[in-house]
Design an enzyme around this catalytic site. Structure first.
Site, PDB file in Angstrom:
ATOM      1  N   THR A 159      40.863  33.358  49.235  1.00  0.00           N
ATOM      2  CA  THR A 159      40.948  31.952  49.618  1.00  0.00           C
ATOM      3  C   THR A 159      39.776  31.159  49.057  1.00  0.00           C
ATOM      4  OG1 THR A 159      40.211  32.945  51.693  1.00  0.00           O
ATOM      5  CG2 THR A 159      42.334  31.799  51.721  1.00  0.00           C
ATOM      6  N   ASP A 199      42.862  36.637  60.604  1.00  0.00           N
ATOM      7  CA  ASP A 199      43.611  36.484  59.349  1.00  0.00           C
ATOM      8  C   ASP A 199      44.148  37.841  58.897  1.00  0.00           C
ATOM      9  OD1 ASP A 199      44.718  35.268  57.170  1.00  0.00           O
ATOM     10  OD2 ASP A 199      42.850  35.067  56.036  1.00  0.00           O
ATOM     11  N   ASN A 230      44.603  41.677  53.273  1.00  0.00           N
ATOM     12  CA  ASN A 230      43.265  41.831  53.862  1.00  0.00           C
ATOM     13  C   ASN A 230      43.050  43.197  54.511  1.00  0.00           C
ATOM     14  OD1 ASN A 230      42.644  39.304  53.029  1.00  0.00           O
ATOM     15  ND2 ASN A 230      43.060  38.304  54.977  1.00  0.00           N
ATOM     16  N   GLY A 232      41.109  40.533  42.259  1.00  0.00           N
ATOM     17  CA  GLY A 232      41.980  39.612  42.992  1.00  0.00           C
ATOM     18  C   GLY A 232      41.291  38.303  43.272  1.00  0.00           C
ATOM     19  N   GLU A 233      42.111  37.408  43.787  1.00  0.00           N
ATOM     20  CA  GLU A 233      41.634  36.057  44.085  1.00  0.00           C
ATOM     21  C   GLU A 233      41.823  35.849  45.579  1.00  0.00           C
ATOM     22  OE1 GLU A 233      40.020  32.959  41.951  1.00  0.00           O
ATOM     23  OE2 GLU A 233      41.441  34.159  40.802  1.00  0.00           O
TER      24      GLU A 233
HETATM   25  P1  AMP Z   1      39.525  38.601  49.721  1.00  0.00           P
HETATM   26  O1  AMP Z   1      38.941  37.347  49.168  1.00  0.00           O
HETATM   27  O2  AMP Z   1      38.516  39.403  50.513  1.00  0.00           O
HETATM   28  O3  AMP Z   1      40.809  38.349  50.488  1.00  0.00           O
HETATM   29  O4  AMP Z   1      39.932  39.524  48.464  1.00  0.00           O
HETATM   30  C1  AMP Z   1      40.969  39.192  47.536  1.00  0.00           C
HETATM   31  C2  AMP Z   1      41.584  40.467  46.970  1.00  0.00           C
HETATM   32  O5  AMP Z   1      40.556  41.218  46.303  1.00  0.00           O
HETATM   33  C3  AMP Z   1      42.135  41.418  48.047  1.00  0.00           C
HETATM   34  O6  AMP Z   1      43.470  41.099  48.361  1.00  0.00           O
HETATM   35  C4  AMP Z   1      42.000  42.769  47.371  1.00  0.00           C
HETATM   36  O7  AMP Z   1      43.107  43.018  46.508  1.00  0.00           O
HETATM   37  C5  AMP Z   1      40.745  42.617  46.527  1.00  0.00           C
HETATM   38  N1  AMP Z   1      39.596  43.162  47.272  1.00  0.00           N
HETATM   39  C6  AMP Z   1      38.871  42.546  48.238  1.00  0.00           C
HETATM   40  N2  AMP Z   1      37.894  43.337  48.702  1.00  0.00           N
HETATM   41  C7  AMP Z   1      37.980  44.490  48.027  1.00  0.00           C
HETATM   42  C8  AMP Z   1      37.259  45.739  48.061  1.00  0.00           C
HETATM   43  N3  AMP Z   1      36.228  45.917  48.900  1.00  0.00           N
HETATM   44  N4  AMP Z   1      37.661  46.724  47.237  1.00  0.00           N
HETATM   45  C9  AMP Z   1      38.697  46.536  46.386  1.00  0.00           C
HETATM   46  N5  AMP Z   1      39.425  45.406  46.316  1.00  0.00           N
HETATM   47  C10 AMP Z   1      39.087  44.394  47.110  1.00  0.00           C
END
Ligand code: AMP
Length: 218
Positions: free
Chosen positions: A69, A180, A185, A66-67
């Site tokens: 902020t 947030d 999240n 995922g992407e």
């Molecule tokens: P974030 O930048 O932390 O908001 O992460 C962006 C996206 O990556 C999230 O919405 C999740 O789909 C995925 N993601 C983040 N952290 C994890 C993790 N520890 N395990 C699996 N997927 C994650």
């Protein structure tokens, strides 16, 4: 020089229980003088580096998850545990260095350990990238809700809400505000555990300030 067995080294360095130290690493650690001395932060860091922490080559990068902020998240695998991890890559700008969101996330999450808060395992700093290594969690609440056509079972809603409040209560006791909270999240494991993630907008309430930015979500 005292010789330590793998279990003693694990305990001494407060390493996660699932980490199995290879014999070659145990031998090498037993030959480093720092392990023998009283454990200071510097000694501990040196021993962790011998094991492979803080190094990009310890993690195999797999598919994109995922992407966020300010970062891109990939699935990875730790060579130390042979388990999946999530690699959150933050590109460092030449002049500005690490974004303040990354500094906040690292400094706050380093001190949080709770079943309902995602665990930060490692931090890797190179010239161009800051990589945060997290425990891997199967999906986020947004993806979970999409799979059940937005009509979630009432019992699961209760279980998620309870865990969300328990995780938040833990953060608030340590004077950390997440700010947030949204489905993307909140990570959900295959067993239905909920974990708070993305502390990029979080802040410590213990820092004295008259004003808080209103450019936050929750
Ligand atoms: P974030 O930048 O932390 O908001 O992460 C962006 C996206 O990556 C999230 O919405 C999740 O789909 C995925 N993601 C983040 N952290 C994890 C993790 N520890 N395990 C699996 N997927 C994650």
């Amino acid at each position: 020089m005292t010789s330590f067995n793998p279990e003693e080294i694990q305990k001494r360095l407060s390493l996660p229980a699932d980490l199995r130290l290879p014999v070659s690493v145990v031998d090498k650690l037993n030959r480093t003088p720092t392990l023998d001395q009283p454990l200071t932060r510097k000694n501990r860091r040196a021993s962790l580096s011998e094991i492979g922490f803080g190094k990009l080559e310890t993690y195999e990068k797999l598919d994109k998850l995922g992407e966020g902020t300010y970062a891109t998240v990939f699935r990875g695998r730790s060579i130390l545990t042979n388990k999946f991890v999530a690699l959150k890559e933050i590109r460092l700008e030449q002049k500005e260095g690490a974004p303040c969101t990354a500094i906040r996330e690292v400094s706050l999450l380093r001190n949080l350990r709770h079943a309902n808060v995602v665990t930060l395992h490692d931090i890797i700093h190179t010239d161009r990238l800051l990589t945060l290594v997290f425990e891997y969690v199967d999906r986020d609440l947004k993806q979970y809700m999409d799979t059940c056509n937005n009509s979630m079972n009432m019992n699961n809603i209760r279980l998620f809400l309870f865990q969300l409040l328990r995780g938040l209560s833990y953060c608030h006791q340590r004077r950390v505000l997440h700010r947030d909270l949204k489905p993307q999240n909140l990570l959900i494991t295959a067993k239905g555990e909920l974990k708070l993630a993305d502390f990029g907008l979080a802040r410590a309430k213990s820092v004295p300030t008259k004003t808080y930015s209103n450019e936050v979500v929750t």
